[in-house]
Structures are given as C-alpha cells and as structure tokens.
Design a protein around this motif. Structure first.
Motif, short mmCIF file in Angstrom:
data_model
loop_
_atom_site.label_atom_id
_atom_site.label_comp_id
_atom_site.label_asym_id
_atom_site.label_seq_id
_atom_site.Cartn_x
_atom_site.Cartn_y
_atom_site.Cartn_z
N GLU A 64 0.85 -1.18 0.00
CA GLU A 64 0.00 0.00 0.00
C GLU A 64 0.89 1.24 0.00
O GLU A 64 1.96 1.23 0.61
N PRO A 65 0.45 2.29 -0.65
CA PRO A 65 1.25 3.53 -0.63
C PRO A 65 1.37 4.05 0.80
O PRO A 65 0.44 3.93 1.60
N ARG A 66 2.52 4.60 1.11
CA ARG A 66 2.73 5.17 2.45
C ARG A 66 1.96 6.48 2.58
O ARG A 66 1.86 7.25 1.64
N ARG A 72 -5.10 9.78 8.80
CA ARG A 72 -5.85 8.54 8.91
C ARG A 72 -6.49 8.18 7.59
O ARG A 72 -6.81 9.05 6.80
N ARG A 73 -6.68 6.90 7.41
CA ARG A 73 -7.36 6.40 6.22
C ARG A 73 -8.82 6.82 6.28
O ARG A 73 -9.47 6.67 7.31
#
Length: 75
Positions: A64-66, A72-73
């Motif tokens: 997943e991209p950093r 937060r997601r």
C-alpha cells in the motif's frame, strides 16, 4: 473469486490443518466447492499443487502507498 485461487486457498487451509499426506484431492475439491476434475484441469498432481501453494504464498504482493504520519485512512 477465480477457481484456481479457490483451489490454492483451500489447499493451503487443508494442508495447514490436516497436513499434506492426510489431505486428499477430493478434500480440496470439496473445500473449494468444485468437482475433483476441476483440480486436474489446473494441476497434474498433488505435488504440483503443493508447489503452487508455496510459490503463491511467498509471491511478492504490492504494498500500500505510504501515508504521511498523523493522517488517517478515510475509506
């Protein structure tokens, strides 16, 4: 889910639970919800299936991209 993926996942689950020697092709077919002949279409032997399970398990997966720290997601 693709049939071959279901076979690989079912084989991994059963090999881990029962062991390689105690797991039959029929067990894997039942777990995957397919006919035994469906496994023969993708794999010539149980040994080939085991090799594919191990190879697939250790195959690199995309990361997943950093995200910047503190974010937060949202999804």
């Amino acid at each position: 889910m693709e049939k071959k993926t279901r076979i690989l996942n079912s084989a991994l689950t059963l090999f881990a639970a029962k062991g390689y020697h105690q797991t039959t092709i029929q067990d894997i077919a039942d777990e995957a919800g397919i006919a035994k002949g469906g496994i023969d279409f993708y794999f010539k032997s149980k040994e080939e299936l085991l090799l594919s399970v191990v190879t697939d398990y250790y195959k690199p997966r995309p990361k997943e991209p950093r995200r910047p720290p503190g974010r937060r997601r949202t999804s």
